[in-house]
Scaffold this motif. Structure first.
Motif, PDB file in Angstrom:
ATOM      1  N   MET A   1       0.840  -1.192   0.000  1.00  0.00           N
ATOM      2  CA  MET A   1       0.000   0.000   0.000  1.00  0.00           C
ATOM      3  C   MET A   1       0.879   1.247   0.000  1.00  0.00           C
ATOM      4  N   LEU A   2       0.591   2.189  -0.900  1.00  0.00           N
ATOM      5  CA  LEU A   2       1.375   3.417  -0.984  1.00  0.00           C
ATOM      6  C   LEU A   2       0.898   4.397   0.082  1.00  0.00           C
ATOM      7  N   ARG A   3       1.828   4.881   0.883  1.00  0.00           N
ATOM      8  CA  ARG A   3       1.496   5.839   1.946  1.00  0.00           C
ATOM      9  C   ARG A   3       1.616   7.258   1.391  1.00  0.00           C
ATOM     10  N   ILE A   4       0.511   8.009   1.432  1.00  0.00           N
ATOM     11  CA  ILE A   4       0.460   9.368   0.900  1.00  0.00           C
ATOM     12  C   ILE A   4       0.210  10.339   2.047  1.00  0.00           C
ATOM     13  N   ALA A   5       1.005  11.383   2.130  1.00  0.00           N
ATOM     14  CA  ALA A   5       0.830  12.424   3.138  1.00  0.00           C
ATOM     15  C   ALA A   5       0.487  13.734   2.440  1.00  0.00           C
ATOM     16  N   LEU A   6      -0.635  14.327   2.816  1.00  0.00           N
ATOM     17  CA  LEU A   6      -1.112  15.582   2.226  1.00  0.00           C
ATOM     18  C   LEU A   6      -0.820  16.718   3.194  1.00  0.00           C
ATOM     19  N   TYR A   7      -0.110  17.735   2.708  1.00  0.00           N
ATOM     20  CA  TYR A   7       0.268  18.864   3.560  1.00  0.00           C
ATOM     21  C   TYR A   7      -0.895  19.854   3.686  1.00  0.00           C
ATOM     22  N   VAL A   8      -1.125  20.321   4.908  1.00  0.00           N
ATOM     23  CA  VAL A   8      -2.170  21.303   5.161  1.00  0.00           C
ATOM     24  C   VAL A   8      -1.572  22.488   5.906  1.00  0.00           C
ATOM     25  N   CYS A   9      -1.821  23.689   5.408  1.00  0.00           N
ATOM     26  CA  CYS A   9      -1.372  24.921   6.053  1.00  0.00           C
ATOM     27  C   CYS A   9      -2.504  25.941   5.939  1.00  0.00           C
ATOM     28  N   PRO A  10      -2.415  27.079   6.618  1.00  0.00           N
ATOM     29  CA  PRO A  10      -3.513  28.053   6.558  1.00  0.00           C
ATOM     30  C   PRO A  10      -3.830  28.549   5.155  1.00  0.00           C
ATOM     31  N   GLN A  11      -2.870  28.456   4.219  1.00  0.00           N
ATOM     32  CA  GLN A  11      -3.097  28.927   2.855  1.00  0.00           C
ATOM     33  C   GLN A  11      -3.651  27.837   1.936  1.00  0.00           C
ATOM     34  N   THR A  12      -3.784  26.612   2.426  1.00  0.00           N
ATOM     35  CA  THR A  12      -4.261  25.516   1.585  1.00  0.00           C
ATOM     36  C   THR A  12      -5.627  25.830   0.988  1.00  0.00           C
ATOM     37  N   VAL A  13      -5.747  25.601  -0.309  1.00  0.00           N
ATOM     38  CA  VAL A  13      -7.038  25.754  -0.987  1.00  0.00           C
ATOM     39  C   VAL A  13      -7.843  24.488  -0.707  1.00  0.00           C
ATOM     40  N   CYS A  14      -8.950  24.656  -0.006  1.00  0.00           N
ATOM     41  CA  CYS A  14      -9.723  23.508   0.477  1.00  0.00           C
ATOM     42  C   CYS A  14     -10.158  22.588  -0.666  1.00  0.00           C
ATOM     43  N   SER A  15     -10.573  23.170  -1.786  1.00  0.00           N
ATOM     44  CA  SER A  15     -11.029  22.350  -2.907  1.00  0.00           C
ATOM     45  C   SER A  15      -9.907  21.496  -3.477  1.00  0.00           C
ATOM     46  N   SER A  16      -8.675  22.015  -3.462  1.00  0.00           N
ATOM     47  CA  SER A  16      -7.525  21.266  -3.965  1.00  0.00           C
ATOM     48  C   SER A  16      -7.225  20.078  -3.052  1.00  0.00           C
ATOM     49  N   LEU A  17      -7.284  20.326  -1.749  1.00  0.00           N
ATOM     50  CA  LEU A  17      -7.053  19.256  -0.772  1.00  0.00           C
ATOM     51  C   LEU A  17      -8.109  18.165  -0.907  1.00  0.00           C
ATOM     52  N   SER A  18      -9.369  18.565  -0.951  1.00  0.00           N
ATOM     53  CA  SER A  18     -10.443  17.570  -1.012  1.00  0.00           C
ATOM     54  C   SER A  18     -10.436  16.821  -2.340  1.00  0.00           C
ATOM     55  N   MET A  19     -10.066  17.500  -3.425  1.00  0.00           N
ATOM     56  CA  MET A  19     -10.004  16.838  -4.725  1.00  0.00           C
ATOM     57  C   MET A  19      -8.984  15.708  -4.708  1.00  0.00           C
ATOM     58  N   ALA A  20      -7.799  15.983  -4.164  1.00  0.00           N
ATOM     59  CA  ALA A  20      -6.764  14.952  -4.100  1.00  0.00           C
ATOM     60  C   ALA A  20      -7.206  13.798  -3.207  1.00  0.00           C
ATOM     61  N   GLN A  21      -7.771  14.134  -2.050  1.00  0.00           N
ATOM     62  CA  GLN A  21      -8.234  13.086  -1.140  1.00  0.00           C
ATOM     63  C   GLN A  21      -9.331  12.248  -1.796  1.00  0.00           C
ATOM     64  N   ASP A  22     -10.263  12.897  -2.480  1.00  0.00           N
ATOM     65  CA  ASP A  22     -11.364  12.184  -3.132  1.00  0.00           C
ATOM     66  C   ASP A  22     -10.858  11.244  -4.226  1.00  0.00           C
ATOM     67  N   ALA A  23      -9.880  11.709  -5.016  1.00  0.00           N
ATOM     68  CA  ALA A  23      -9.377  10.897  -6.130  1.00  0.00           C
ATOM     69  C   ALA A  23      -8.762   9.590  -5.632  1.00  0.00           C
ATOM     70  N   PHE A  24      -7.913   9.672  -4.620  1.00  0.00           N
ATOM     71  CA  PHE A  24      -7.255   8.461  -4.125  1.00  0.00           C
ATOM     72  C   PHE A  24      -8.215   7.583  -3.320  1.00  0.00           C
ATOM     73  N   SER A  25      -9.168   8.198  -2.618  1.00  0.00           N
ATOM     74  CA  SER A  25     -10.171   7.414  -1.890  1.00  0.00           C
ATOM     75  C   SER A  25     -11.057   6.655  -2.868  1.00  0.00           C
ATOM     76  N   LEU A  26     -11.434   7.320  -3.964  1.00  0.00           N
ATOM     77  CA  LEU A  26     -12.236   6.667  -4.994  1.00  0.00           C
ATOM     78  C   LEU A  26     -11.453   5.528  -5.633  1.00  0.00           C
ATOM     79  N   ALA A  27     -10.156   5.722  -5.837  1.00  0.00           N
ATOM     80  CA  ALA A  27      -9.317   4.658  -6.399  1.00  0.00           C
ATOM     81  C   ALA A  27      -9.338   3.437  -5.490  1.00  0.00           C
ATOM     82  N   ASN A  28      -9.294   3.649  -4.183  1.00  0.00           N
ATOM     83  CA  ASN A  28      -9.356   2.528  -3.239  1.00  0.00           C
ATOM     84  C   ASN A  28     -10.676   1.772  -3.371  1.00  0.00           C
TER      85      ASN A  28
END
Length: 321
Positions: A1-28
């Motif tokens: 299983m590939l371990r992916i770490a997504l960086y979050v900071c106060p400037q993070t664009v929420c839609s970009s974060l959720s898009m990446a999370q959704d894509a890999f979750s859907l792949a699972n």
């Protein structure tokens, strides 16, 4: 299983974060078994408050060091303040040369500021390309591309291009078949071409004194127009017009006219059933071949491909309605 770490900071664009999370979750889910382990991390391991949501994280930098792939979602266009706010991340990020690291959109600035992209190909949002090139001349910027891969480093262009990169990473680590399944489920095409297709052809100008001339150009774009005729219309010398035009638009009058013609051709291709020969003549080109060549240079695709894409988009909107 590939371990992916997504960086979050106060400037993070929420839609970009959720898009990446959704894509890999859907792949699972589509794979029928977990292929990717997703975790979020912040500088200090504490939750991060974004503009309209608080994002919980699984840990700090120590957690991310154990990941196989780091993804830095988009961080917006306030580049200087983002770099300043994330100053403590940069030396840590500079040491991640043994890990795969991917930036979405504007976060290529963070990778470049950490020195990871020196001498490597990279891309970012087309609207940030000039600022990126000035700040990081040592990086081989390819702002025409939706995504780049250079060794263990990956970058993507604006917004939807981040999903293109996620699909690319899914294909790389779990197979093209799964990437295609995810793309189909998310109703997005694989291999969508270049960012050139999405950048506006005509630059905006704050020089209001040029407005009458630009309006005149739009009205007479199909005619034979040279610099002297334009200067006469603007009531100044050709040399003065050339200087003012460059300062206001970044283009010569001739380059602007070519872009104007292609922009109007795009509109005709999307809205009418005219032939390519008719449209070429209508916007001021002597023949179809010259028109098609210039169209591809400026738009990154042929007139025919552009028309087919517009028709697909229109059909998709109708079906959704």
């Amino acid at each position: 299983m590939l371990r992916i770490a997504l960086y979050v900071c106060p400037q993070t664009v929420c839609s970009s974060l959720s898009m990446a999370q959704d894509a890999f979750s859907l792949a699972n889910r589509l794979a029928g078994a977990p292929r990717f382990q997703l975790q979020r991390f912040s500088l200090d391991g504490q939750p991060v408050q974004l503009e309209f949501a608080q994002i919980l994280v699984d840990g700090g930098l120590e957690l991310a060091e154990q990941a196989d792939l780091l993804i830095v979602p988009a961080t917006g266009s306030a580049i200087s303040s983002t770099l300043e706010s994330n100053a403590k991340l940069l030396p840590w990020l500079a040491l991640r040369d043994q890990q795969q690291v991917a930036s979405l959109c504007s976060s290529a600035f963070l990778l470049a500021a950490a020195g990871l992209l020196d001498g490597r190909q990279a891309t970012t949002h087309w609207a940030l390309a000039d600022a990126f090139a000035r700040r990081f001349p040592q990086v081989k910027l390819r702002s025409d591309l939706l995504l780049t891969e250079d060794g263990p480093l990956f970058c993507s262009g604006g917004a939807q291009a981040g999903l293109d990169l996620c699909l690319h990473l899914i294909a790389l680590h779990a197979g093209e078949w799964l990437a295609q399944q995810v793309a189909s489920a998310m109703v997005i095409e694989r291999q969508r071409g270049t960012q050139t297709r999405f950048a506006p052809l005509l630059p905006s100008s704050e020089d209001k004194s040029l407005a009458p001339l630009l309006t005149w150009l739009r009205e007479h774009h199909a005619e034979a127009i040279d610099l002297n005729r334009l200067a006469q219309q603007a009531h100044c010398s050709a040399r003065t017009l050339l200087r003012r035009f460059r300062q206001a638009t970044g283009l010569t009058p001739g380059d602007y006219l070519q872009r104007l013609r292609i922009s109007l051709a795009q509109q005709a291709l999307a809205e009418s059933a005219q032939s390519l020969e008719q449209i070429a003549s209508q916007v001021g080109f002597a023949d179809r071949a010259t028109f098609a060549k210039r169209f591809k240079q400026l738009c990154g695709e042929t007139p025919g491909t552009f028309r087919k894409r517009m028709r697909r988009n229109q059909a998709h909107k109708v079906s959704e309605g």
